[in-house]
Each structure stands twice: as structure tokens, then as C-alpha cells.
Design a protein around this motif. Structure first.
Motif, PDB file in Angstrom:
ATOM      1  N   HIS A 134       0.872  -1.183   0.000  1.00 33.74           N
ATOM      2  CA  HIS A 134       0.000   0.000   0.000  1.00 33.74           C
ATOM      3  C   HIS A 134       0.904   1.227   0.000  1.00 33.74           C
ATOM      4  O   HIS A 134       1.890   1.270   0.746  1.00 33.74           O
ATOM      5  N   ALA A 135       0.583   2.204  -0.804  1.00 34.14           N
ATOM      6  CA  ALA A 135       1.454   3.369  -0.982  1.00 34.14           C
ATOM      7  C   ALA A 135       1.778   4.075   0.339  1.00 34.14           C
ATOM      8  O   ALA A 135       2.941   4.401   0.598  1.00 34.14           O
ATOM      9  N   THR A 136       0.787   4.291   1.181  1.00 33.31           N
ATOM     10  CA  THR A 136       1.033   4.996   2.445  1.00 33.31           C
ATOM     11  C   THR A 136       1.967   4.191   3.331  1.00 33.31           C
ATOM     12  O   THR A 136       2.899   4.739   3.932  1.00 33.31           O
TER      13      THR A 136
ATOM     14  N   ALA B 107       5.116   9.385  15.371  1.00 30.22           N
ATOM     15  CA  ALA B 107       3.947   9.178  14.514  1.00 30.22           C
ATOM     16  C   ALA B 107       3.445  10.495  13.935  1.00 30.22           C
ATOM     17  O   ALA B 107       3.104  10.566  12.754  1.00 30.22           O
ATOM     18  N   GLY B 108       3.419  11.538  14.737  1.00 30.27           N
ATOM     19  CA  GLY B 108       2.950  12.840  14.262  1.00 30.27           C
ATOM     20  C   GLY B 108       3.800  13.395  13.136  1.00 30.27           C
ATOM     21  O   GLY B 108       3.283  14.003  12.191  1.00 30.27           O
ATOM     22  N   GLU B 109       5.109  13.183  13.217  1.00 29.19           N
ATOM     23  CA  GLU B 109       6.014  13.639  12.157  1.00 29.19           C
ATOM     24  C   GLU B 109       5.731  12.902  10.856  1.00 29.19           C
ATOM     25  O   GLU B 109       5.744  13.496   9.774  1.00 29.19           O
ATOM     26  N   ILE B 110       5.487  11.604  10.979  1.00 25.94           N
ATOM     27  CA  ILE B 110       5.204  10.799   9.787  1.00 25.94           C
ATOM     28  C   ILE B 110       3.888  11.245   9.168  1.00 25.94           C
ATOM     29  O   ILE B 110       3.794  11.438   7.949  1.00 25.94           O
TER      30      ILE B 110
ATOM     31  N   VAL C  66      -1.272  12.721   6.011  1.00 27.15           N
ATOM     32  CA  VAL C  66      -2.260  11.688   6.319  1.00 27.15           C
ATOM     33  C   VAL C  66      -2.814  11.971   7.717  1.00 27.15           C
ATOM     34  O   VAL C  66      -2.042  12.288   8.634  1.00 27.15           O
ATOM     35  N   PRO C  67      -4.134  11.872   7.909  1.00 21.36           N
ATOM     36  CA  PRO C  67      -4.687  12.047   9.257  1.00 21.36           C
ATOM     37  C   PRO C  67      -4.101  11.022  10.228  1.00 21.36           C
ATOM     38  O   PRO C  67      -3.777   9.889   9.841  1.00 21.36           O
ATOM     39  N   GLY C  68      -3.982  11.407  11.480  1.00 20.33           N
ATOM     40  CA  GLY C  68      -3.391  10.541  12.496  1.00 20.33           C
ATOM     41  C   GLY C  68      -4.046   9.184  12.612  1.00 20.33           C
ATOM     42  O   GLY C  68      -3.367   8.159  12.728  1.00 20.33           O
ATOM     43  N   ALA C  69      -5.382   9.143  12.574  1.00 26.75           N
ATOM     44  CA  ALA C  69      -6.086   7.862  12.707  1.00 26.75           C
ATOM     45  C   ALA C  69      -5.788   6.951  11.522  1.00 26.75           C
ATOM     46  O   ALA C  69      -5.612   5.734  11.685  1.00 26.75           O
ATOM     47  N   THR C  70      -5.708   7.530  10.342  1.00 22.95           N
ATOM     48  CA  THR C  70      -5.394   6.740   9.150  1.00 22.95           C
ATOM     49  C   THR C  70      -3.978   6.192   9.236  1.00 22.95           C
ATOM     50  O   THR C  70      -3.725   5.015   8.945  1.00 22.95           O
TER      51      THR C  70
END
Length: 110
Positions: free
Chosen positions: A15-17, A35-38, A44-48
Motif C-alpha cells: 500500500h502506498a502509504t 507518529a505525528g512527524e510521519i 495523512v490524518p493521524g487515525a489513518t
């Protein structure tokens, strides 16, 4: 590496993300990335992103470490090397002289 584990790893990277996130973590090295930096870098939204990182963790390609309310993720370089080894096992029938496999130069294929 067993075939089942290789399939799980390849599915996770398919998957691309997830592929972009994994490559970011490989680039970050042992320090990893929050995670926030990524999420910000990938827009991309945090939940995604959490869903995608969970898939990478389940495949054994990434590990997360809690830091308070945040999580730092790191690529598992041993798992990455095992996957590369699985994919290139018996490349060119094991002939190093054939110039294929990891680290080969010259662009020759098997």
C-alpha cells in the motif's frame, strides 16, 4: 524467513502509504520517527496513519515505543534484511559471479 512471513511483509508494504512510511523509517535509522512527524510528512490524518502503522507492526517490519502520549516508530532492519534475503535467495542459481542480487552493479538481471 518463511513464505507466510514474506507474504505478510509484502502485503503490508503493498500500500502506498505504508510503503512511504516504511521508507521514511528506514531513512530515519535507529532513531526512528514520531507518529505525528510521519503523518505530517505524508499529509495523512493521524487515525489513518495509525491503521497503516499497525499493519507494518503486525508484519514485524516496524516497532513502536510509547513516549508519553506519543509513539516513536522504528524500522526493524533485521526483518527488512530477512525479506530481502528471502526475495533474492537462489538468485542466479547462487552464482555470485553472475552479478545479480543485493549490492550488484552493472544492471544485469538473473
Amino acid at each position: 524467513m518463511e513464505t507466510t512471513a514474506a507474504i505478510q511483509s509484502l502485503n503490508a508494504l503493498g500500500h502506498a502509504t505504508r510503503l512511504h512510511a516504511f521508507r521514511m523509517l528506514v531513512e530515519a535509522g535507529p532513531a526512528g520517527r514520531m507518529a505525528g512527524e510521519i503523518a505530517e510528512a505524508l499529509s495523512v490524518p493521524g487515525a489513518t496513519l495509525s491503521f497503516h502503522l499497525k499493519e507494518l507492526v503486525n508484519a514485524g517490519l516496524v516497532h513502536g515505543e510509547s513516549r508519553g502520549r506519543n509513539v516513536c516508530y522504528r524500522a526493524d532492519f533485521d526483518a527488512m534484511q530477512a525479506l530481502i534475503g528471502y526475495l533474492t535467495h537462489n538468485c542466479c542459481a547462487g552464482s555470485a559471479a553472475a552479478g545479480c542480487g543485493p549490492g550488484a552493479t552493472g544492471g544485469r538481471g538473473c
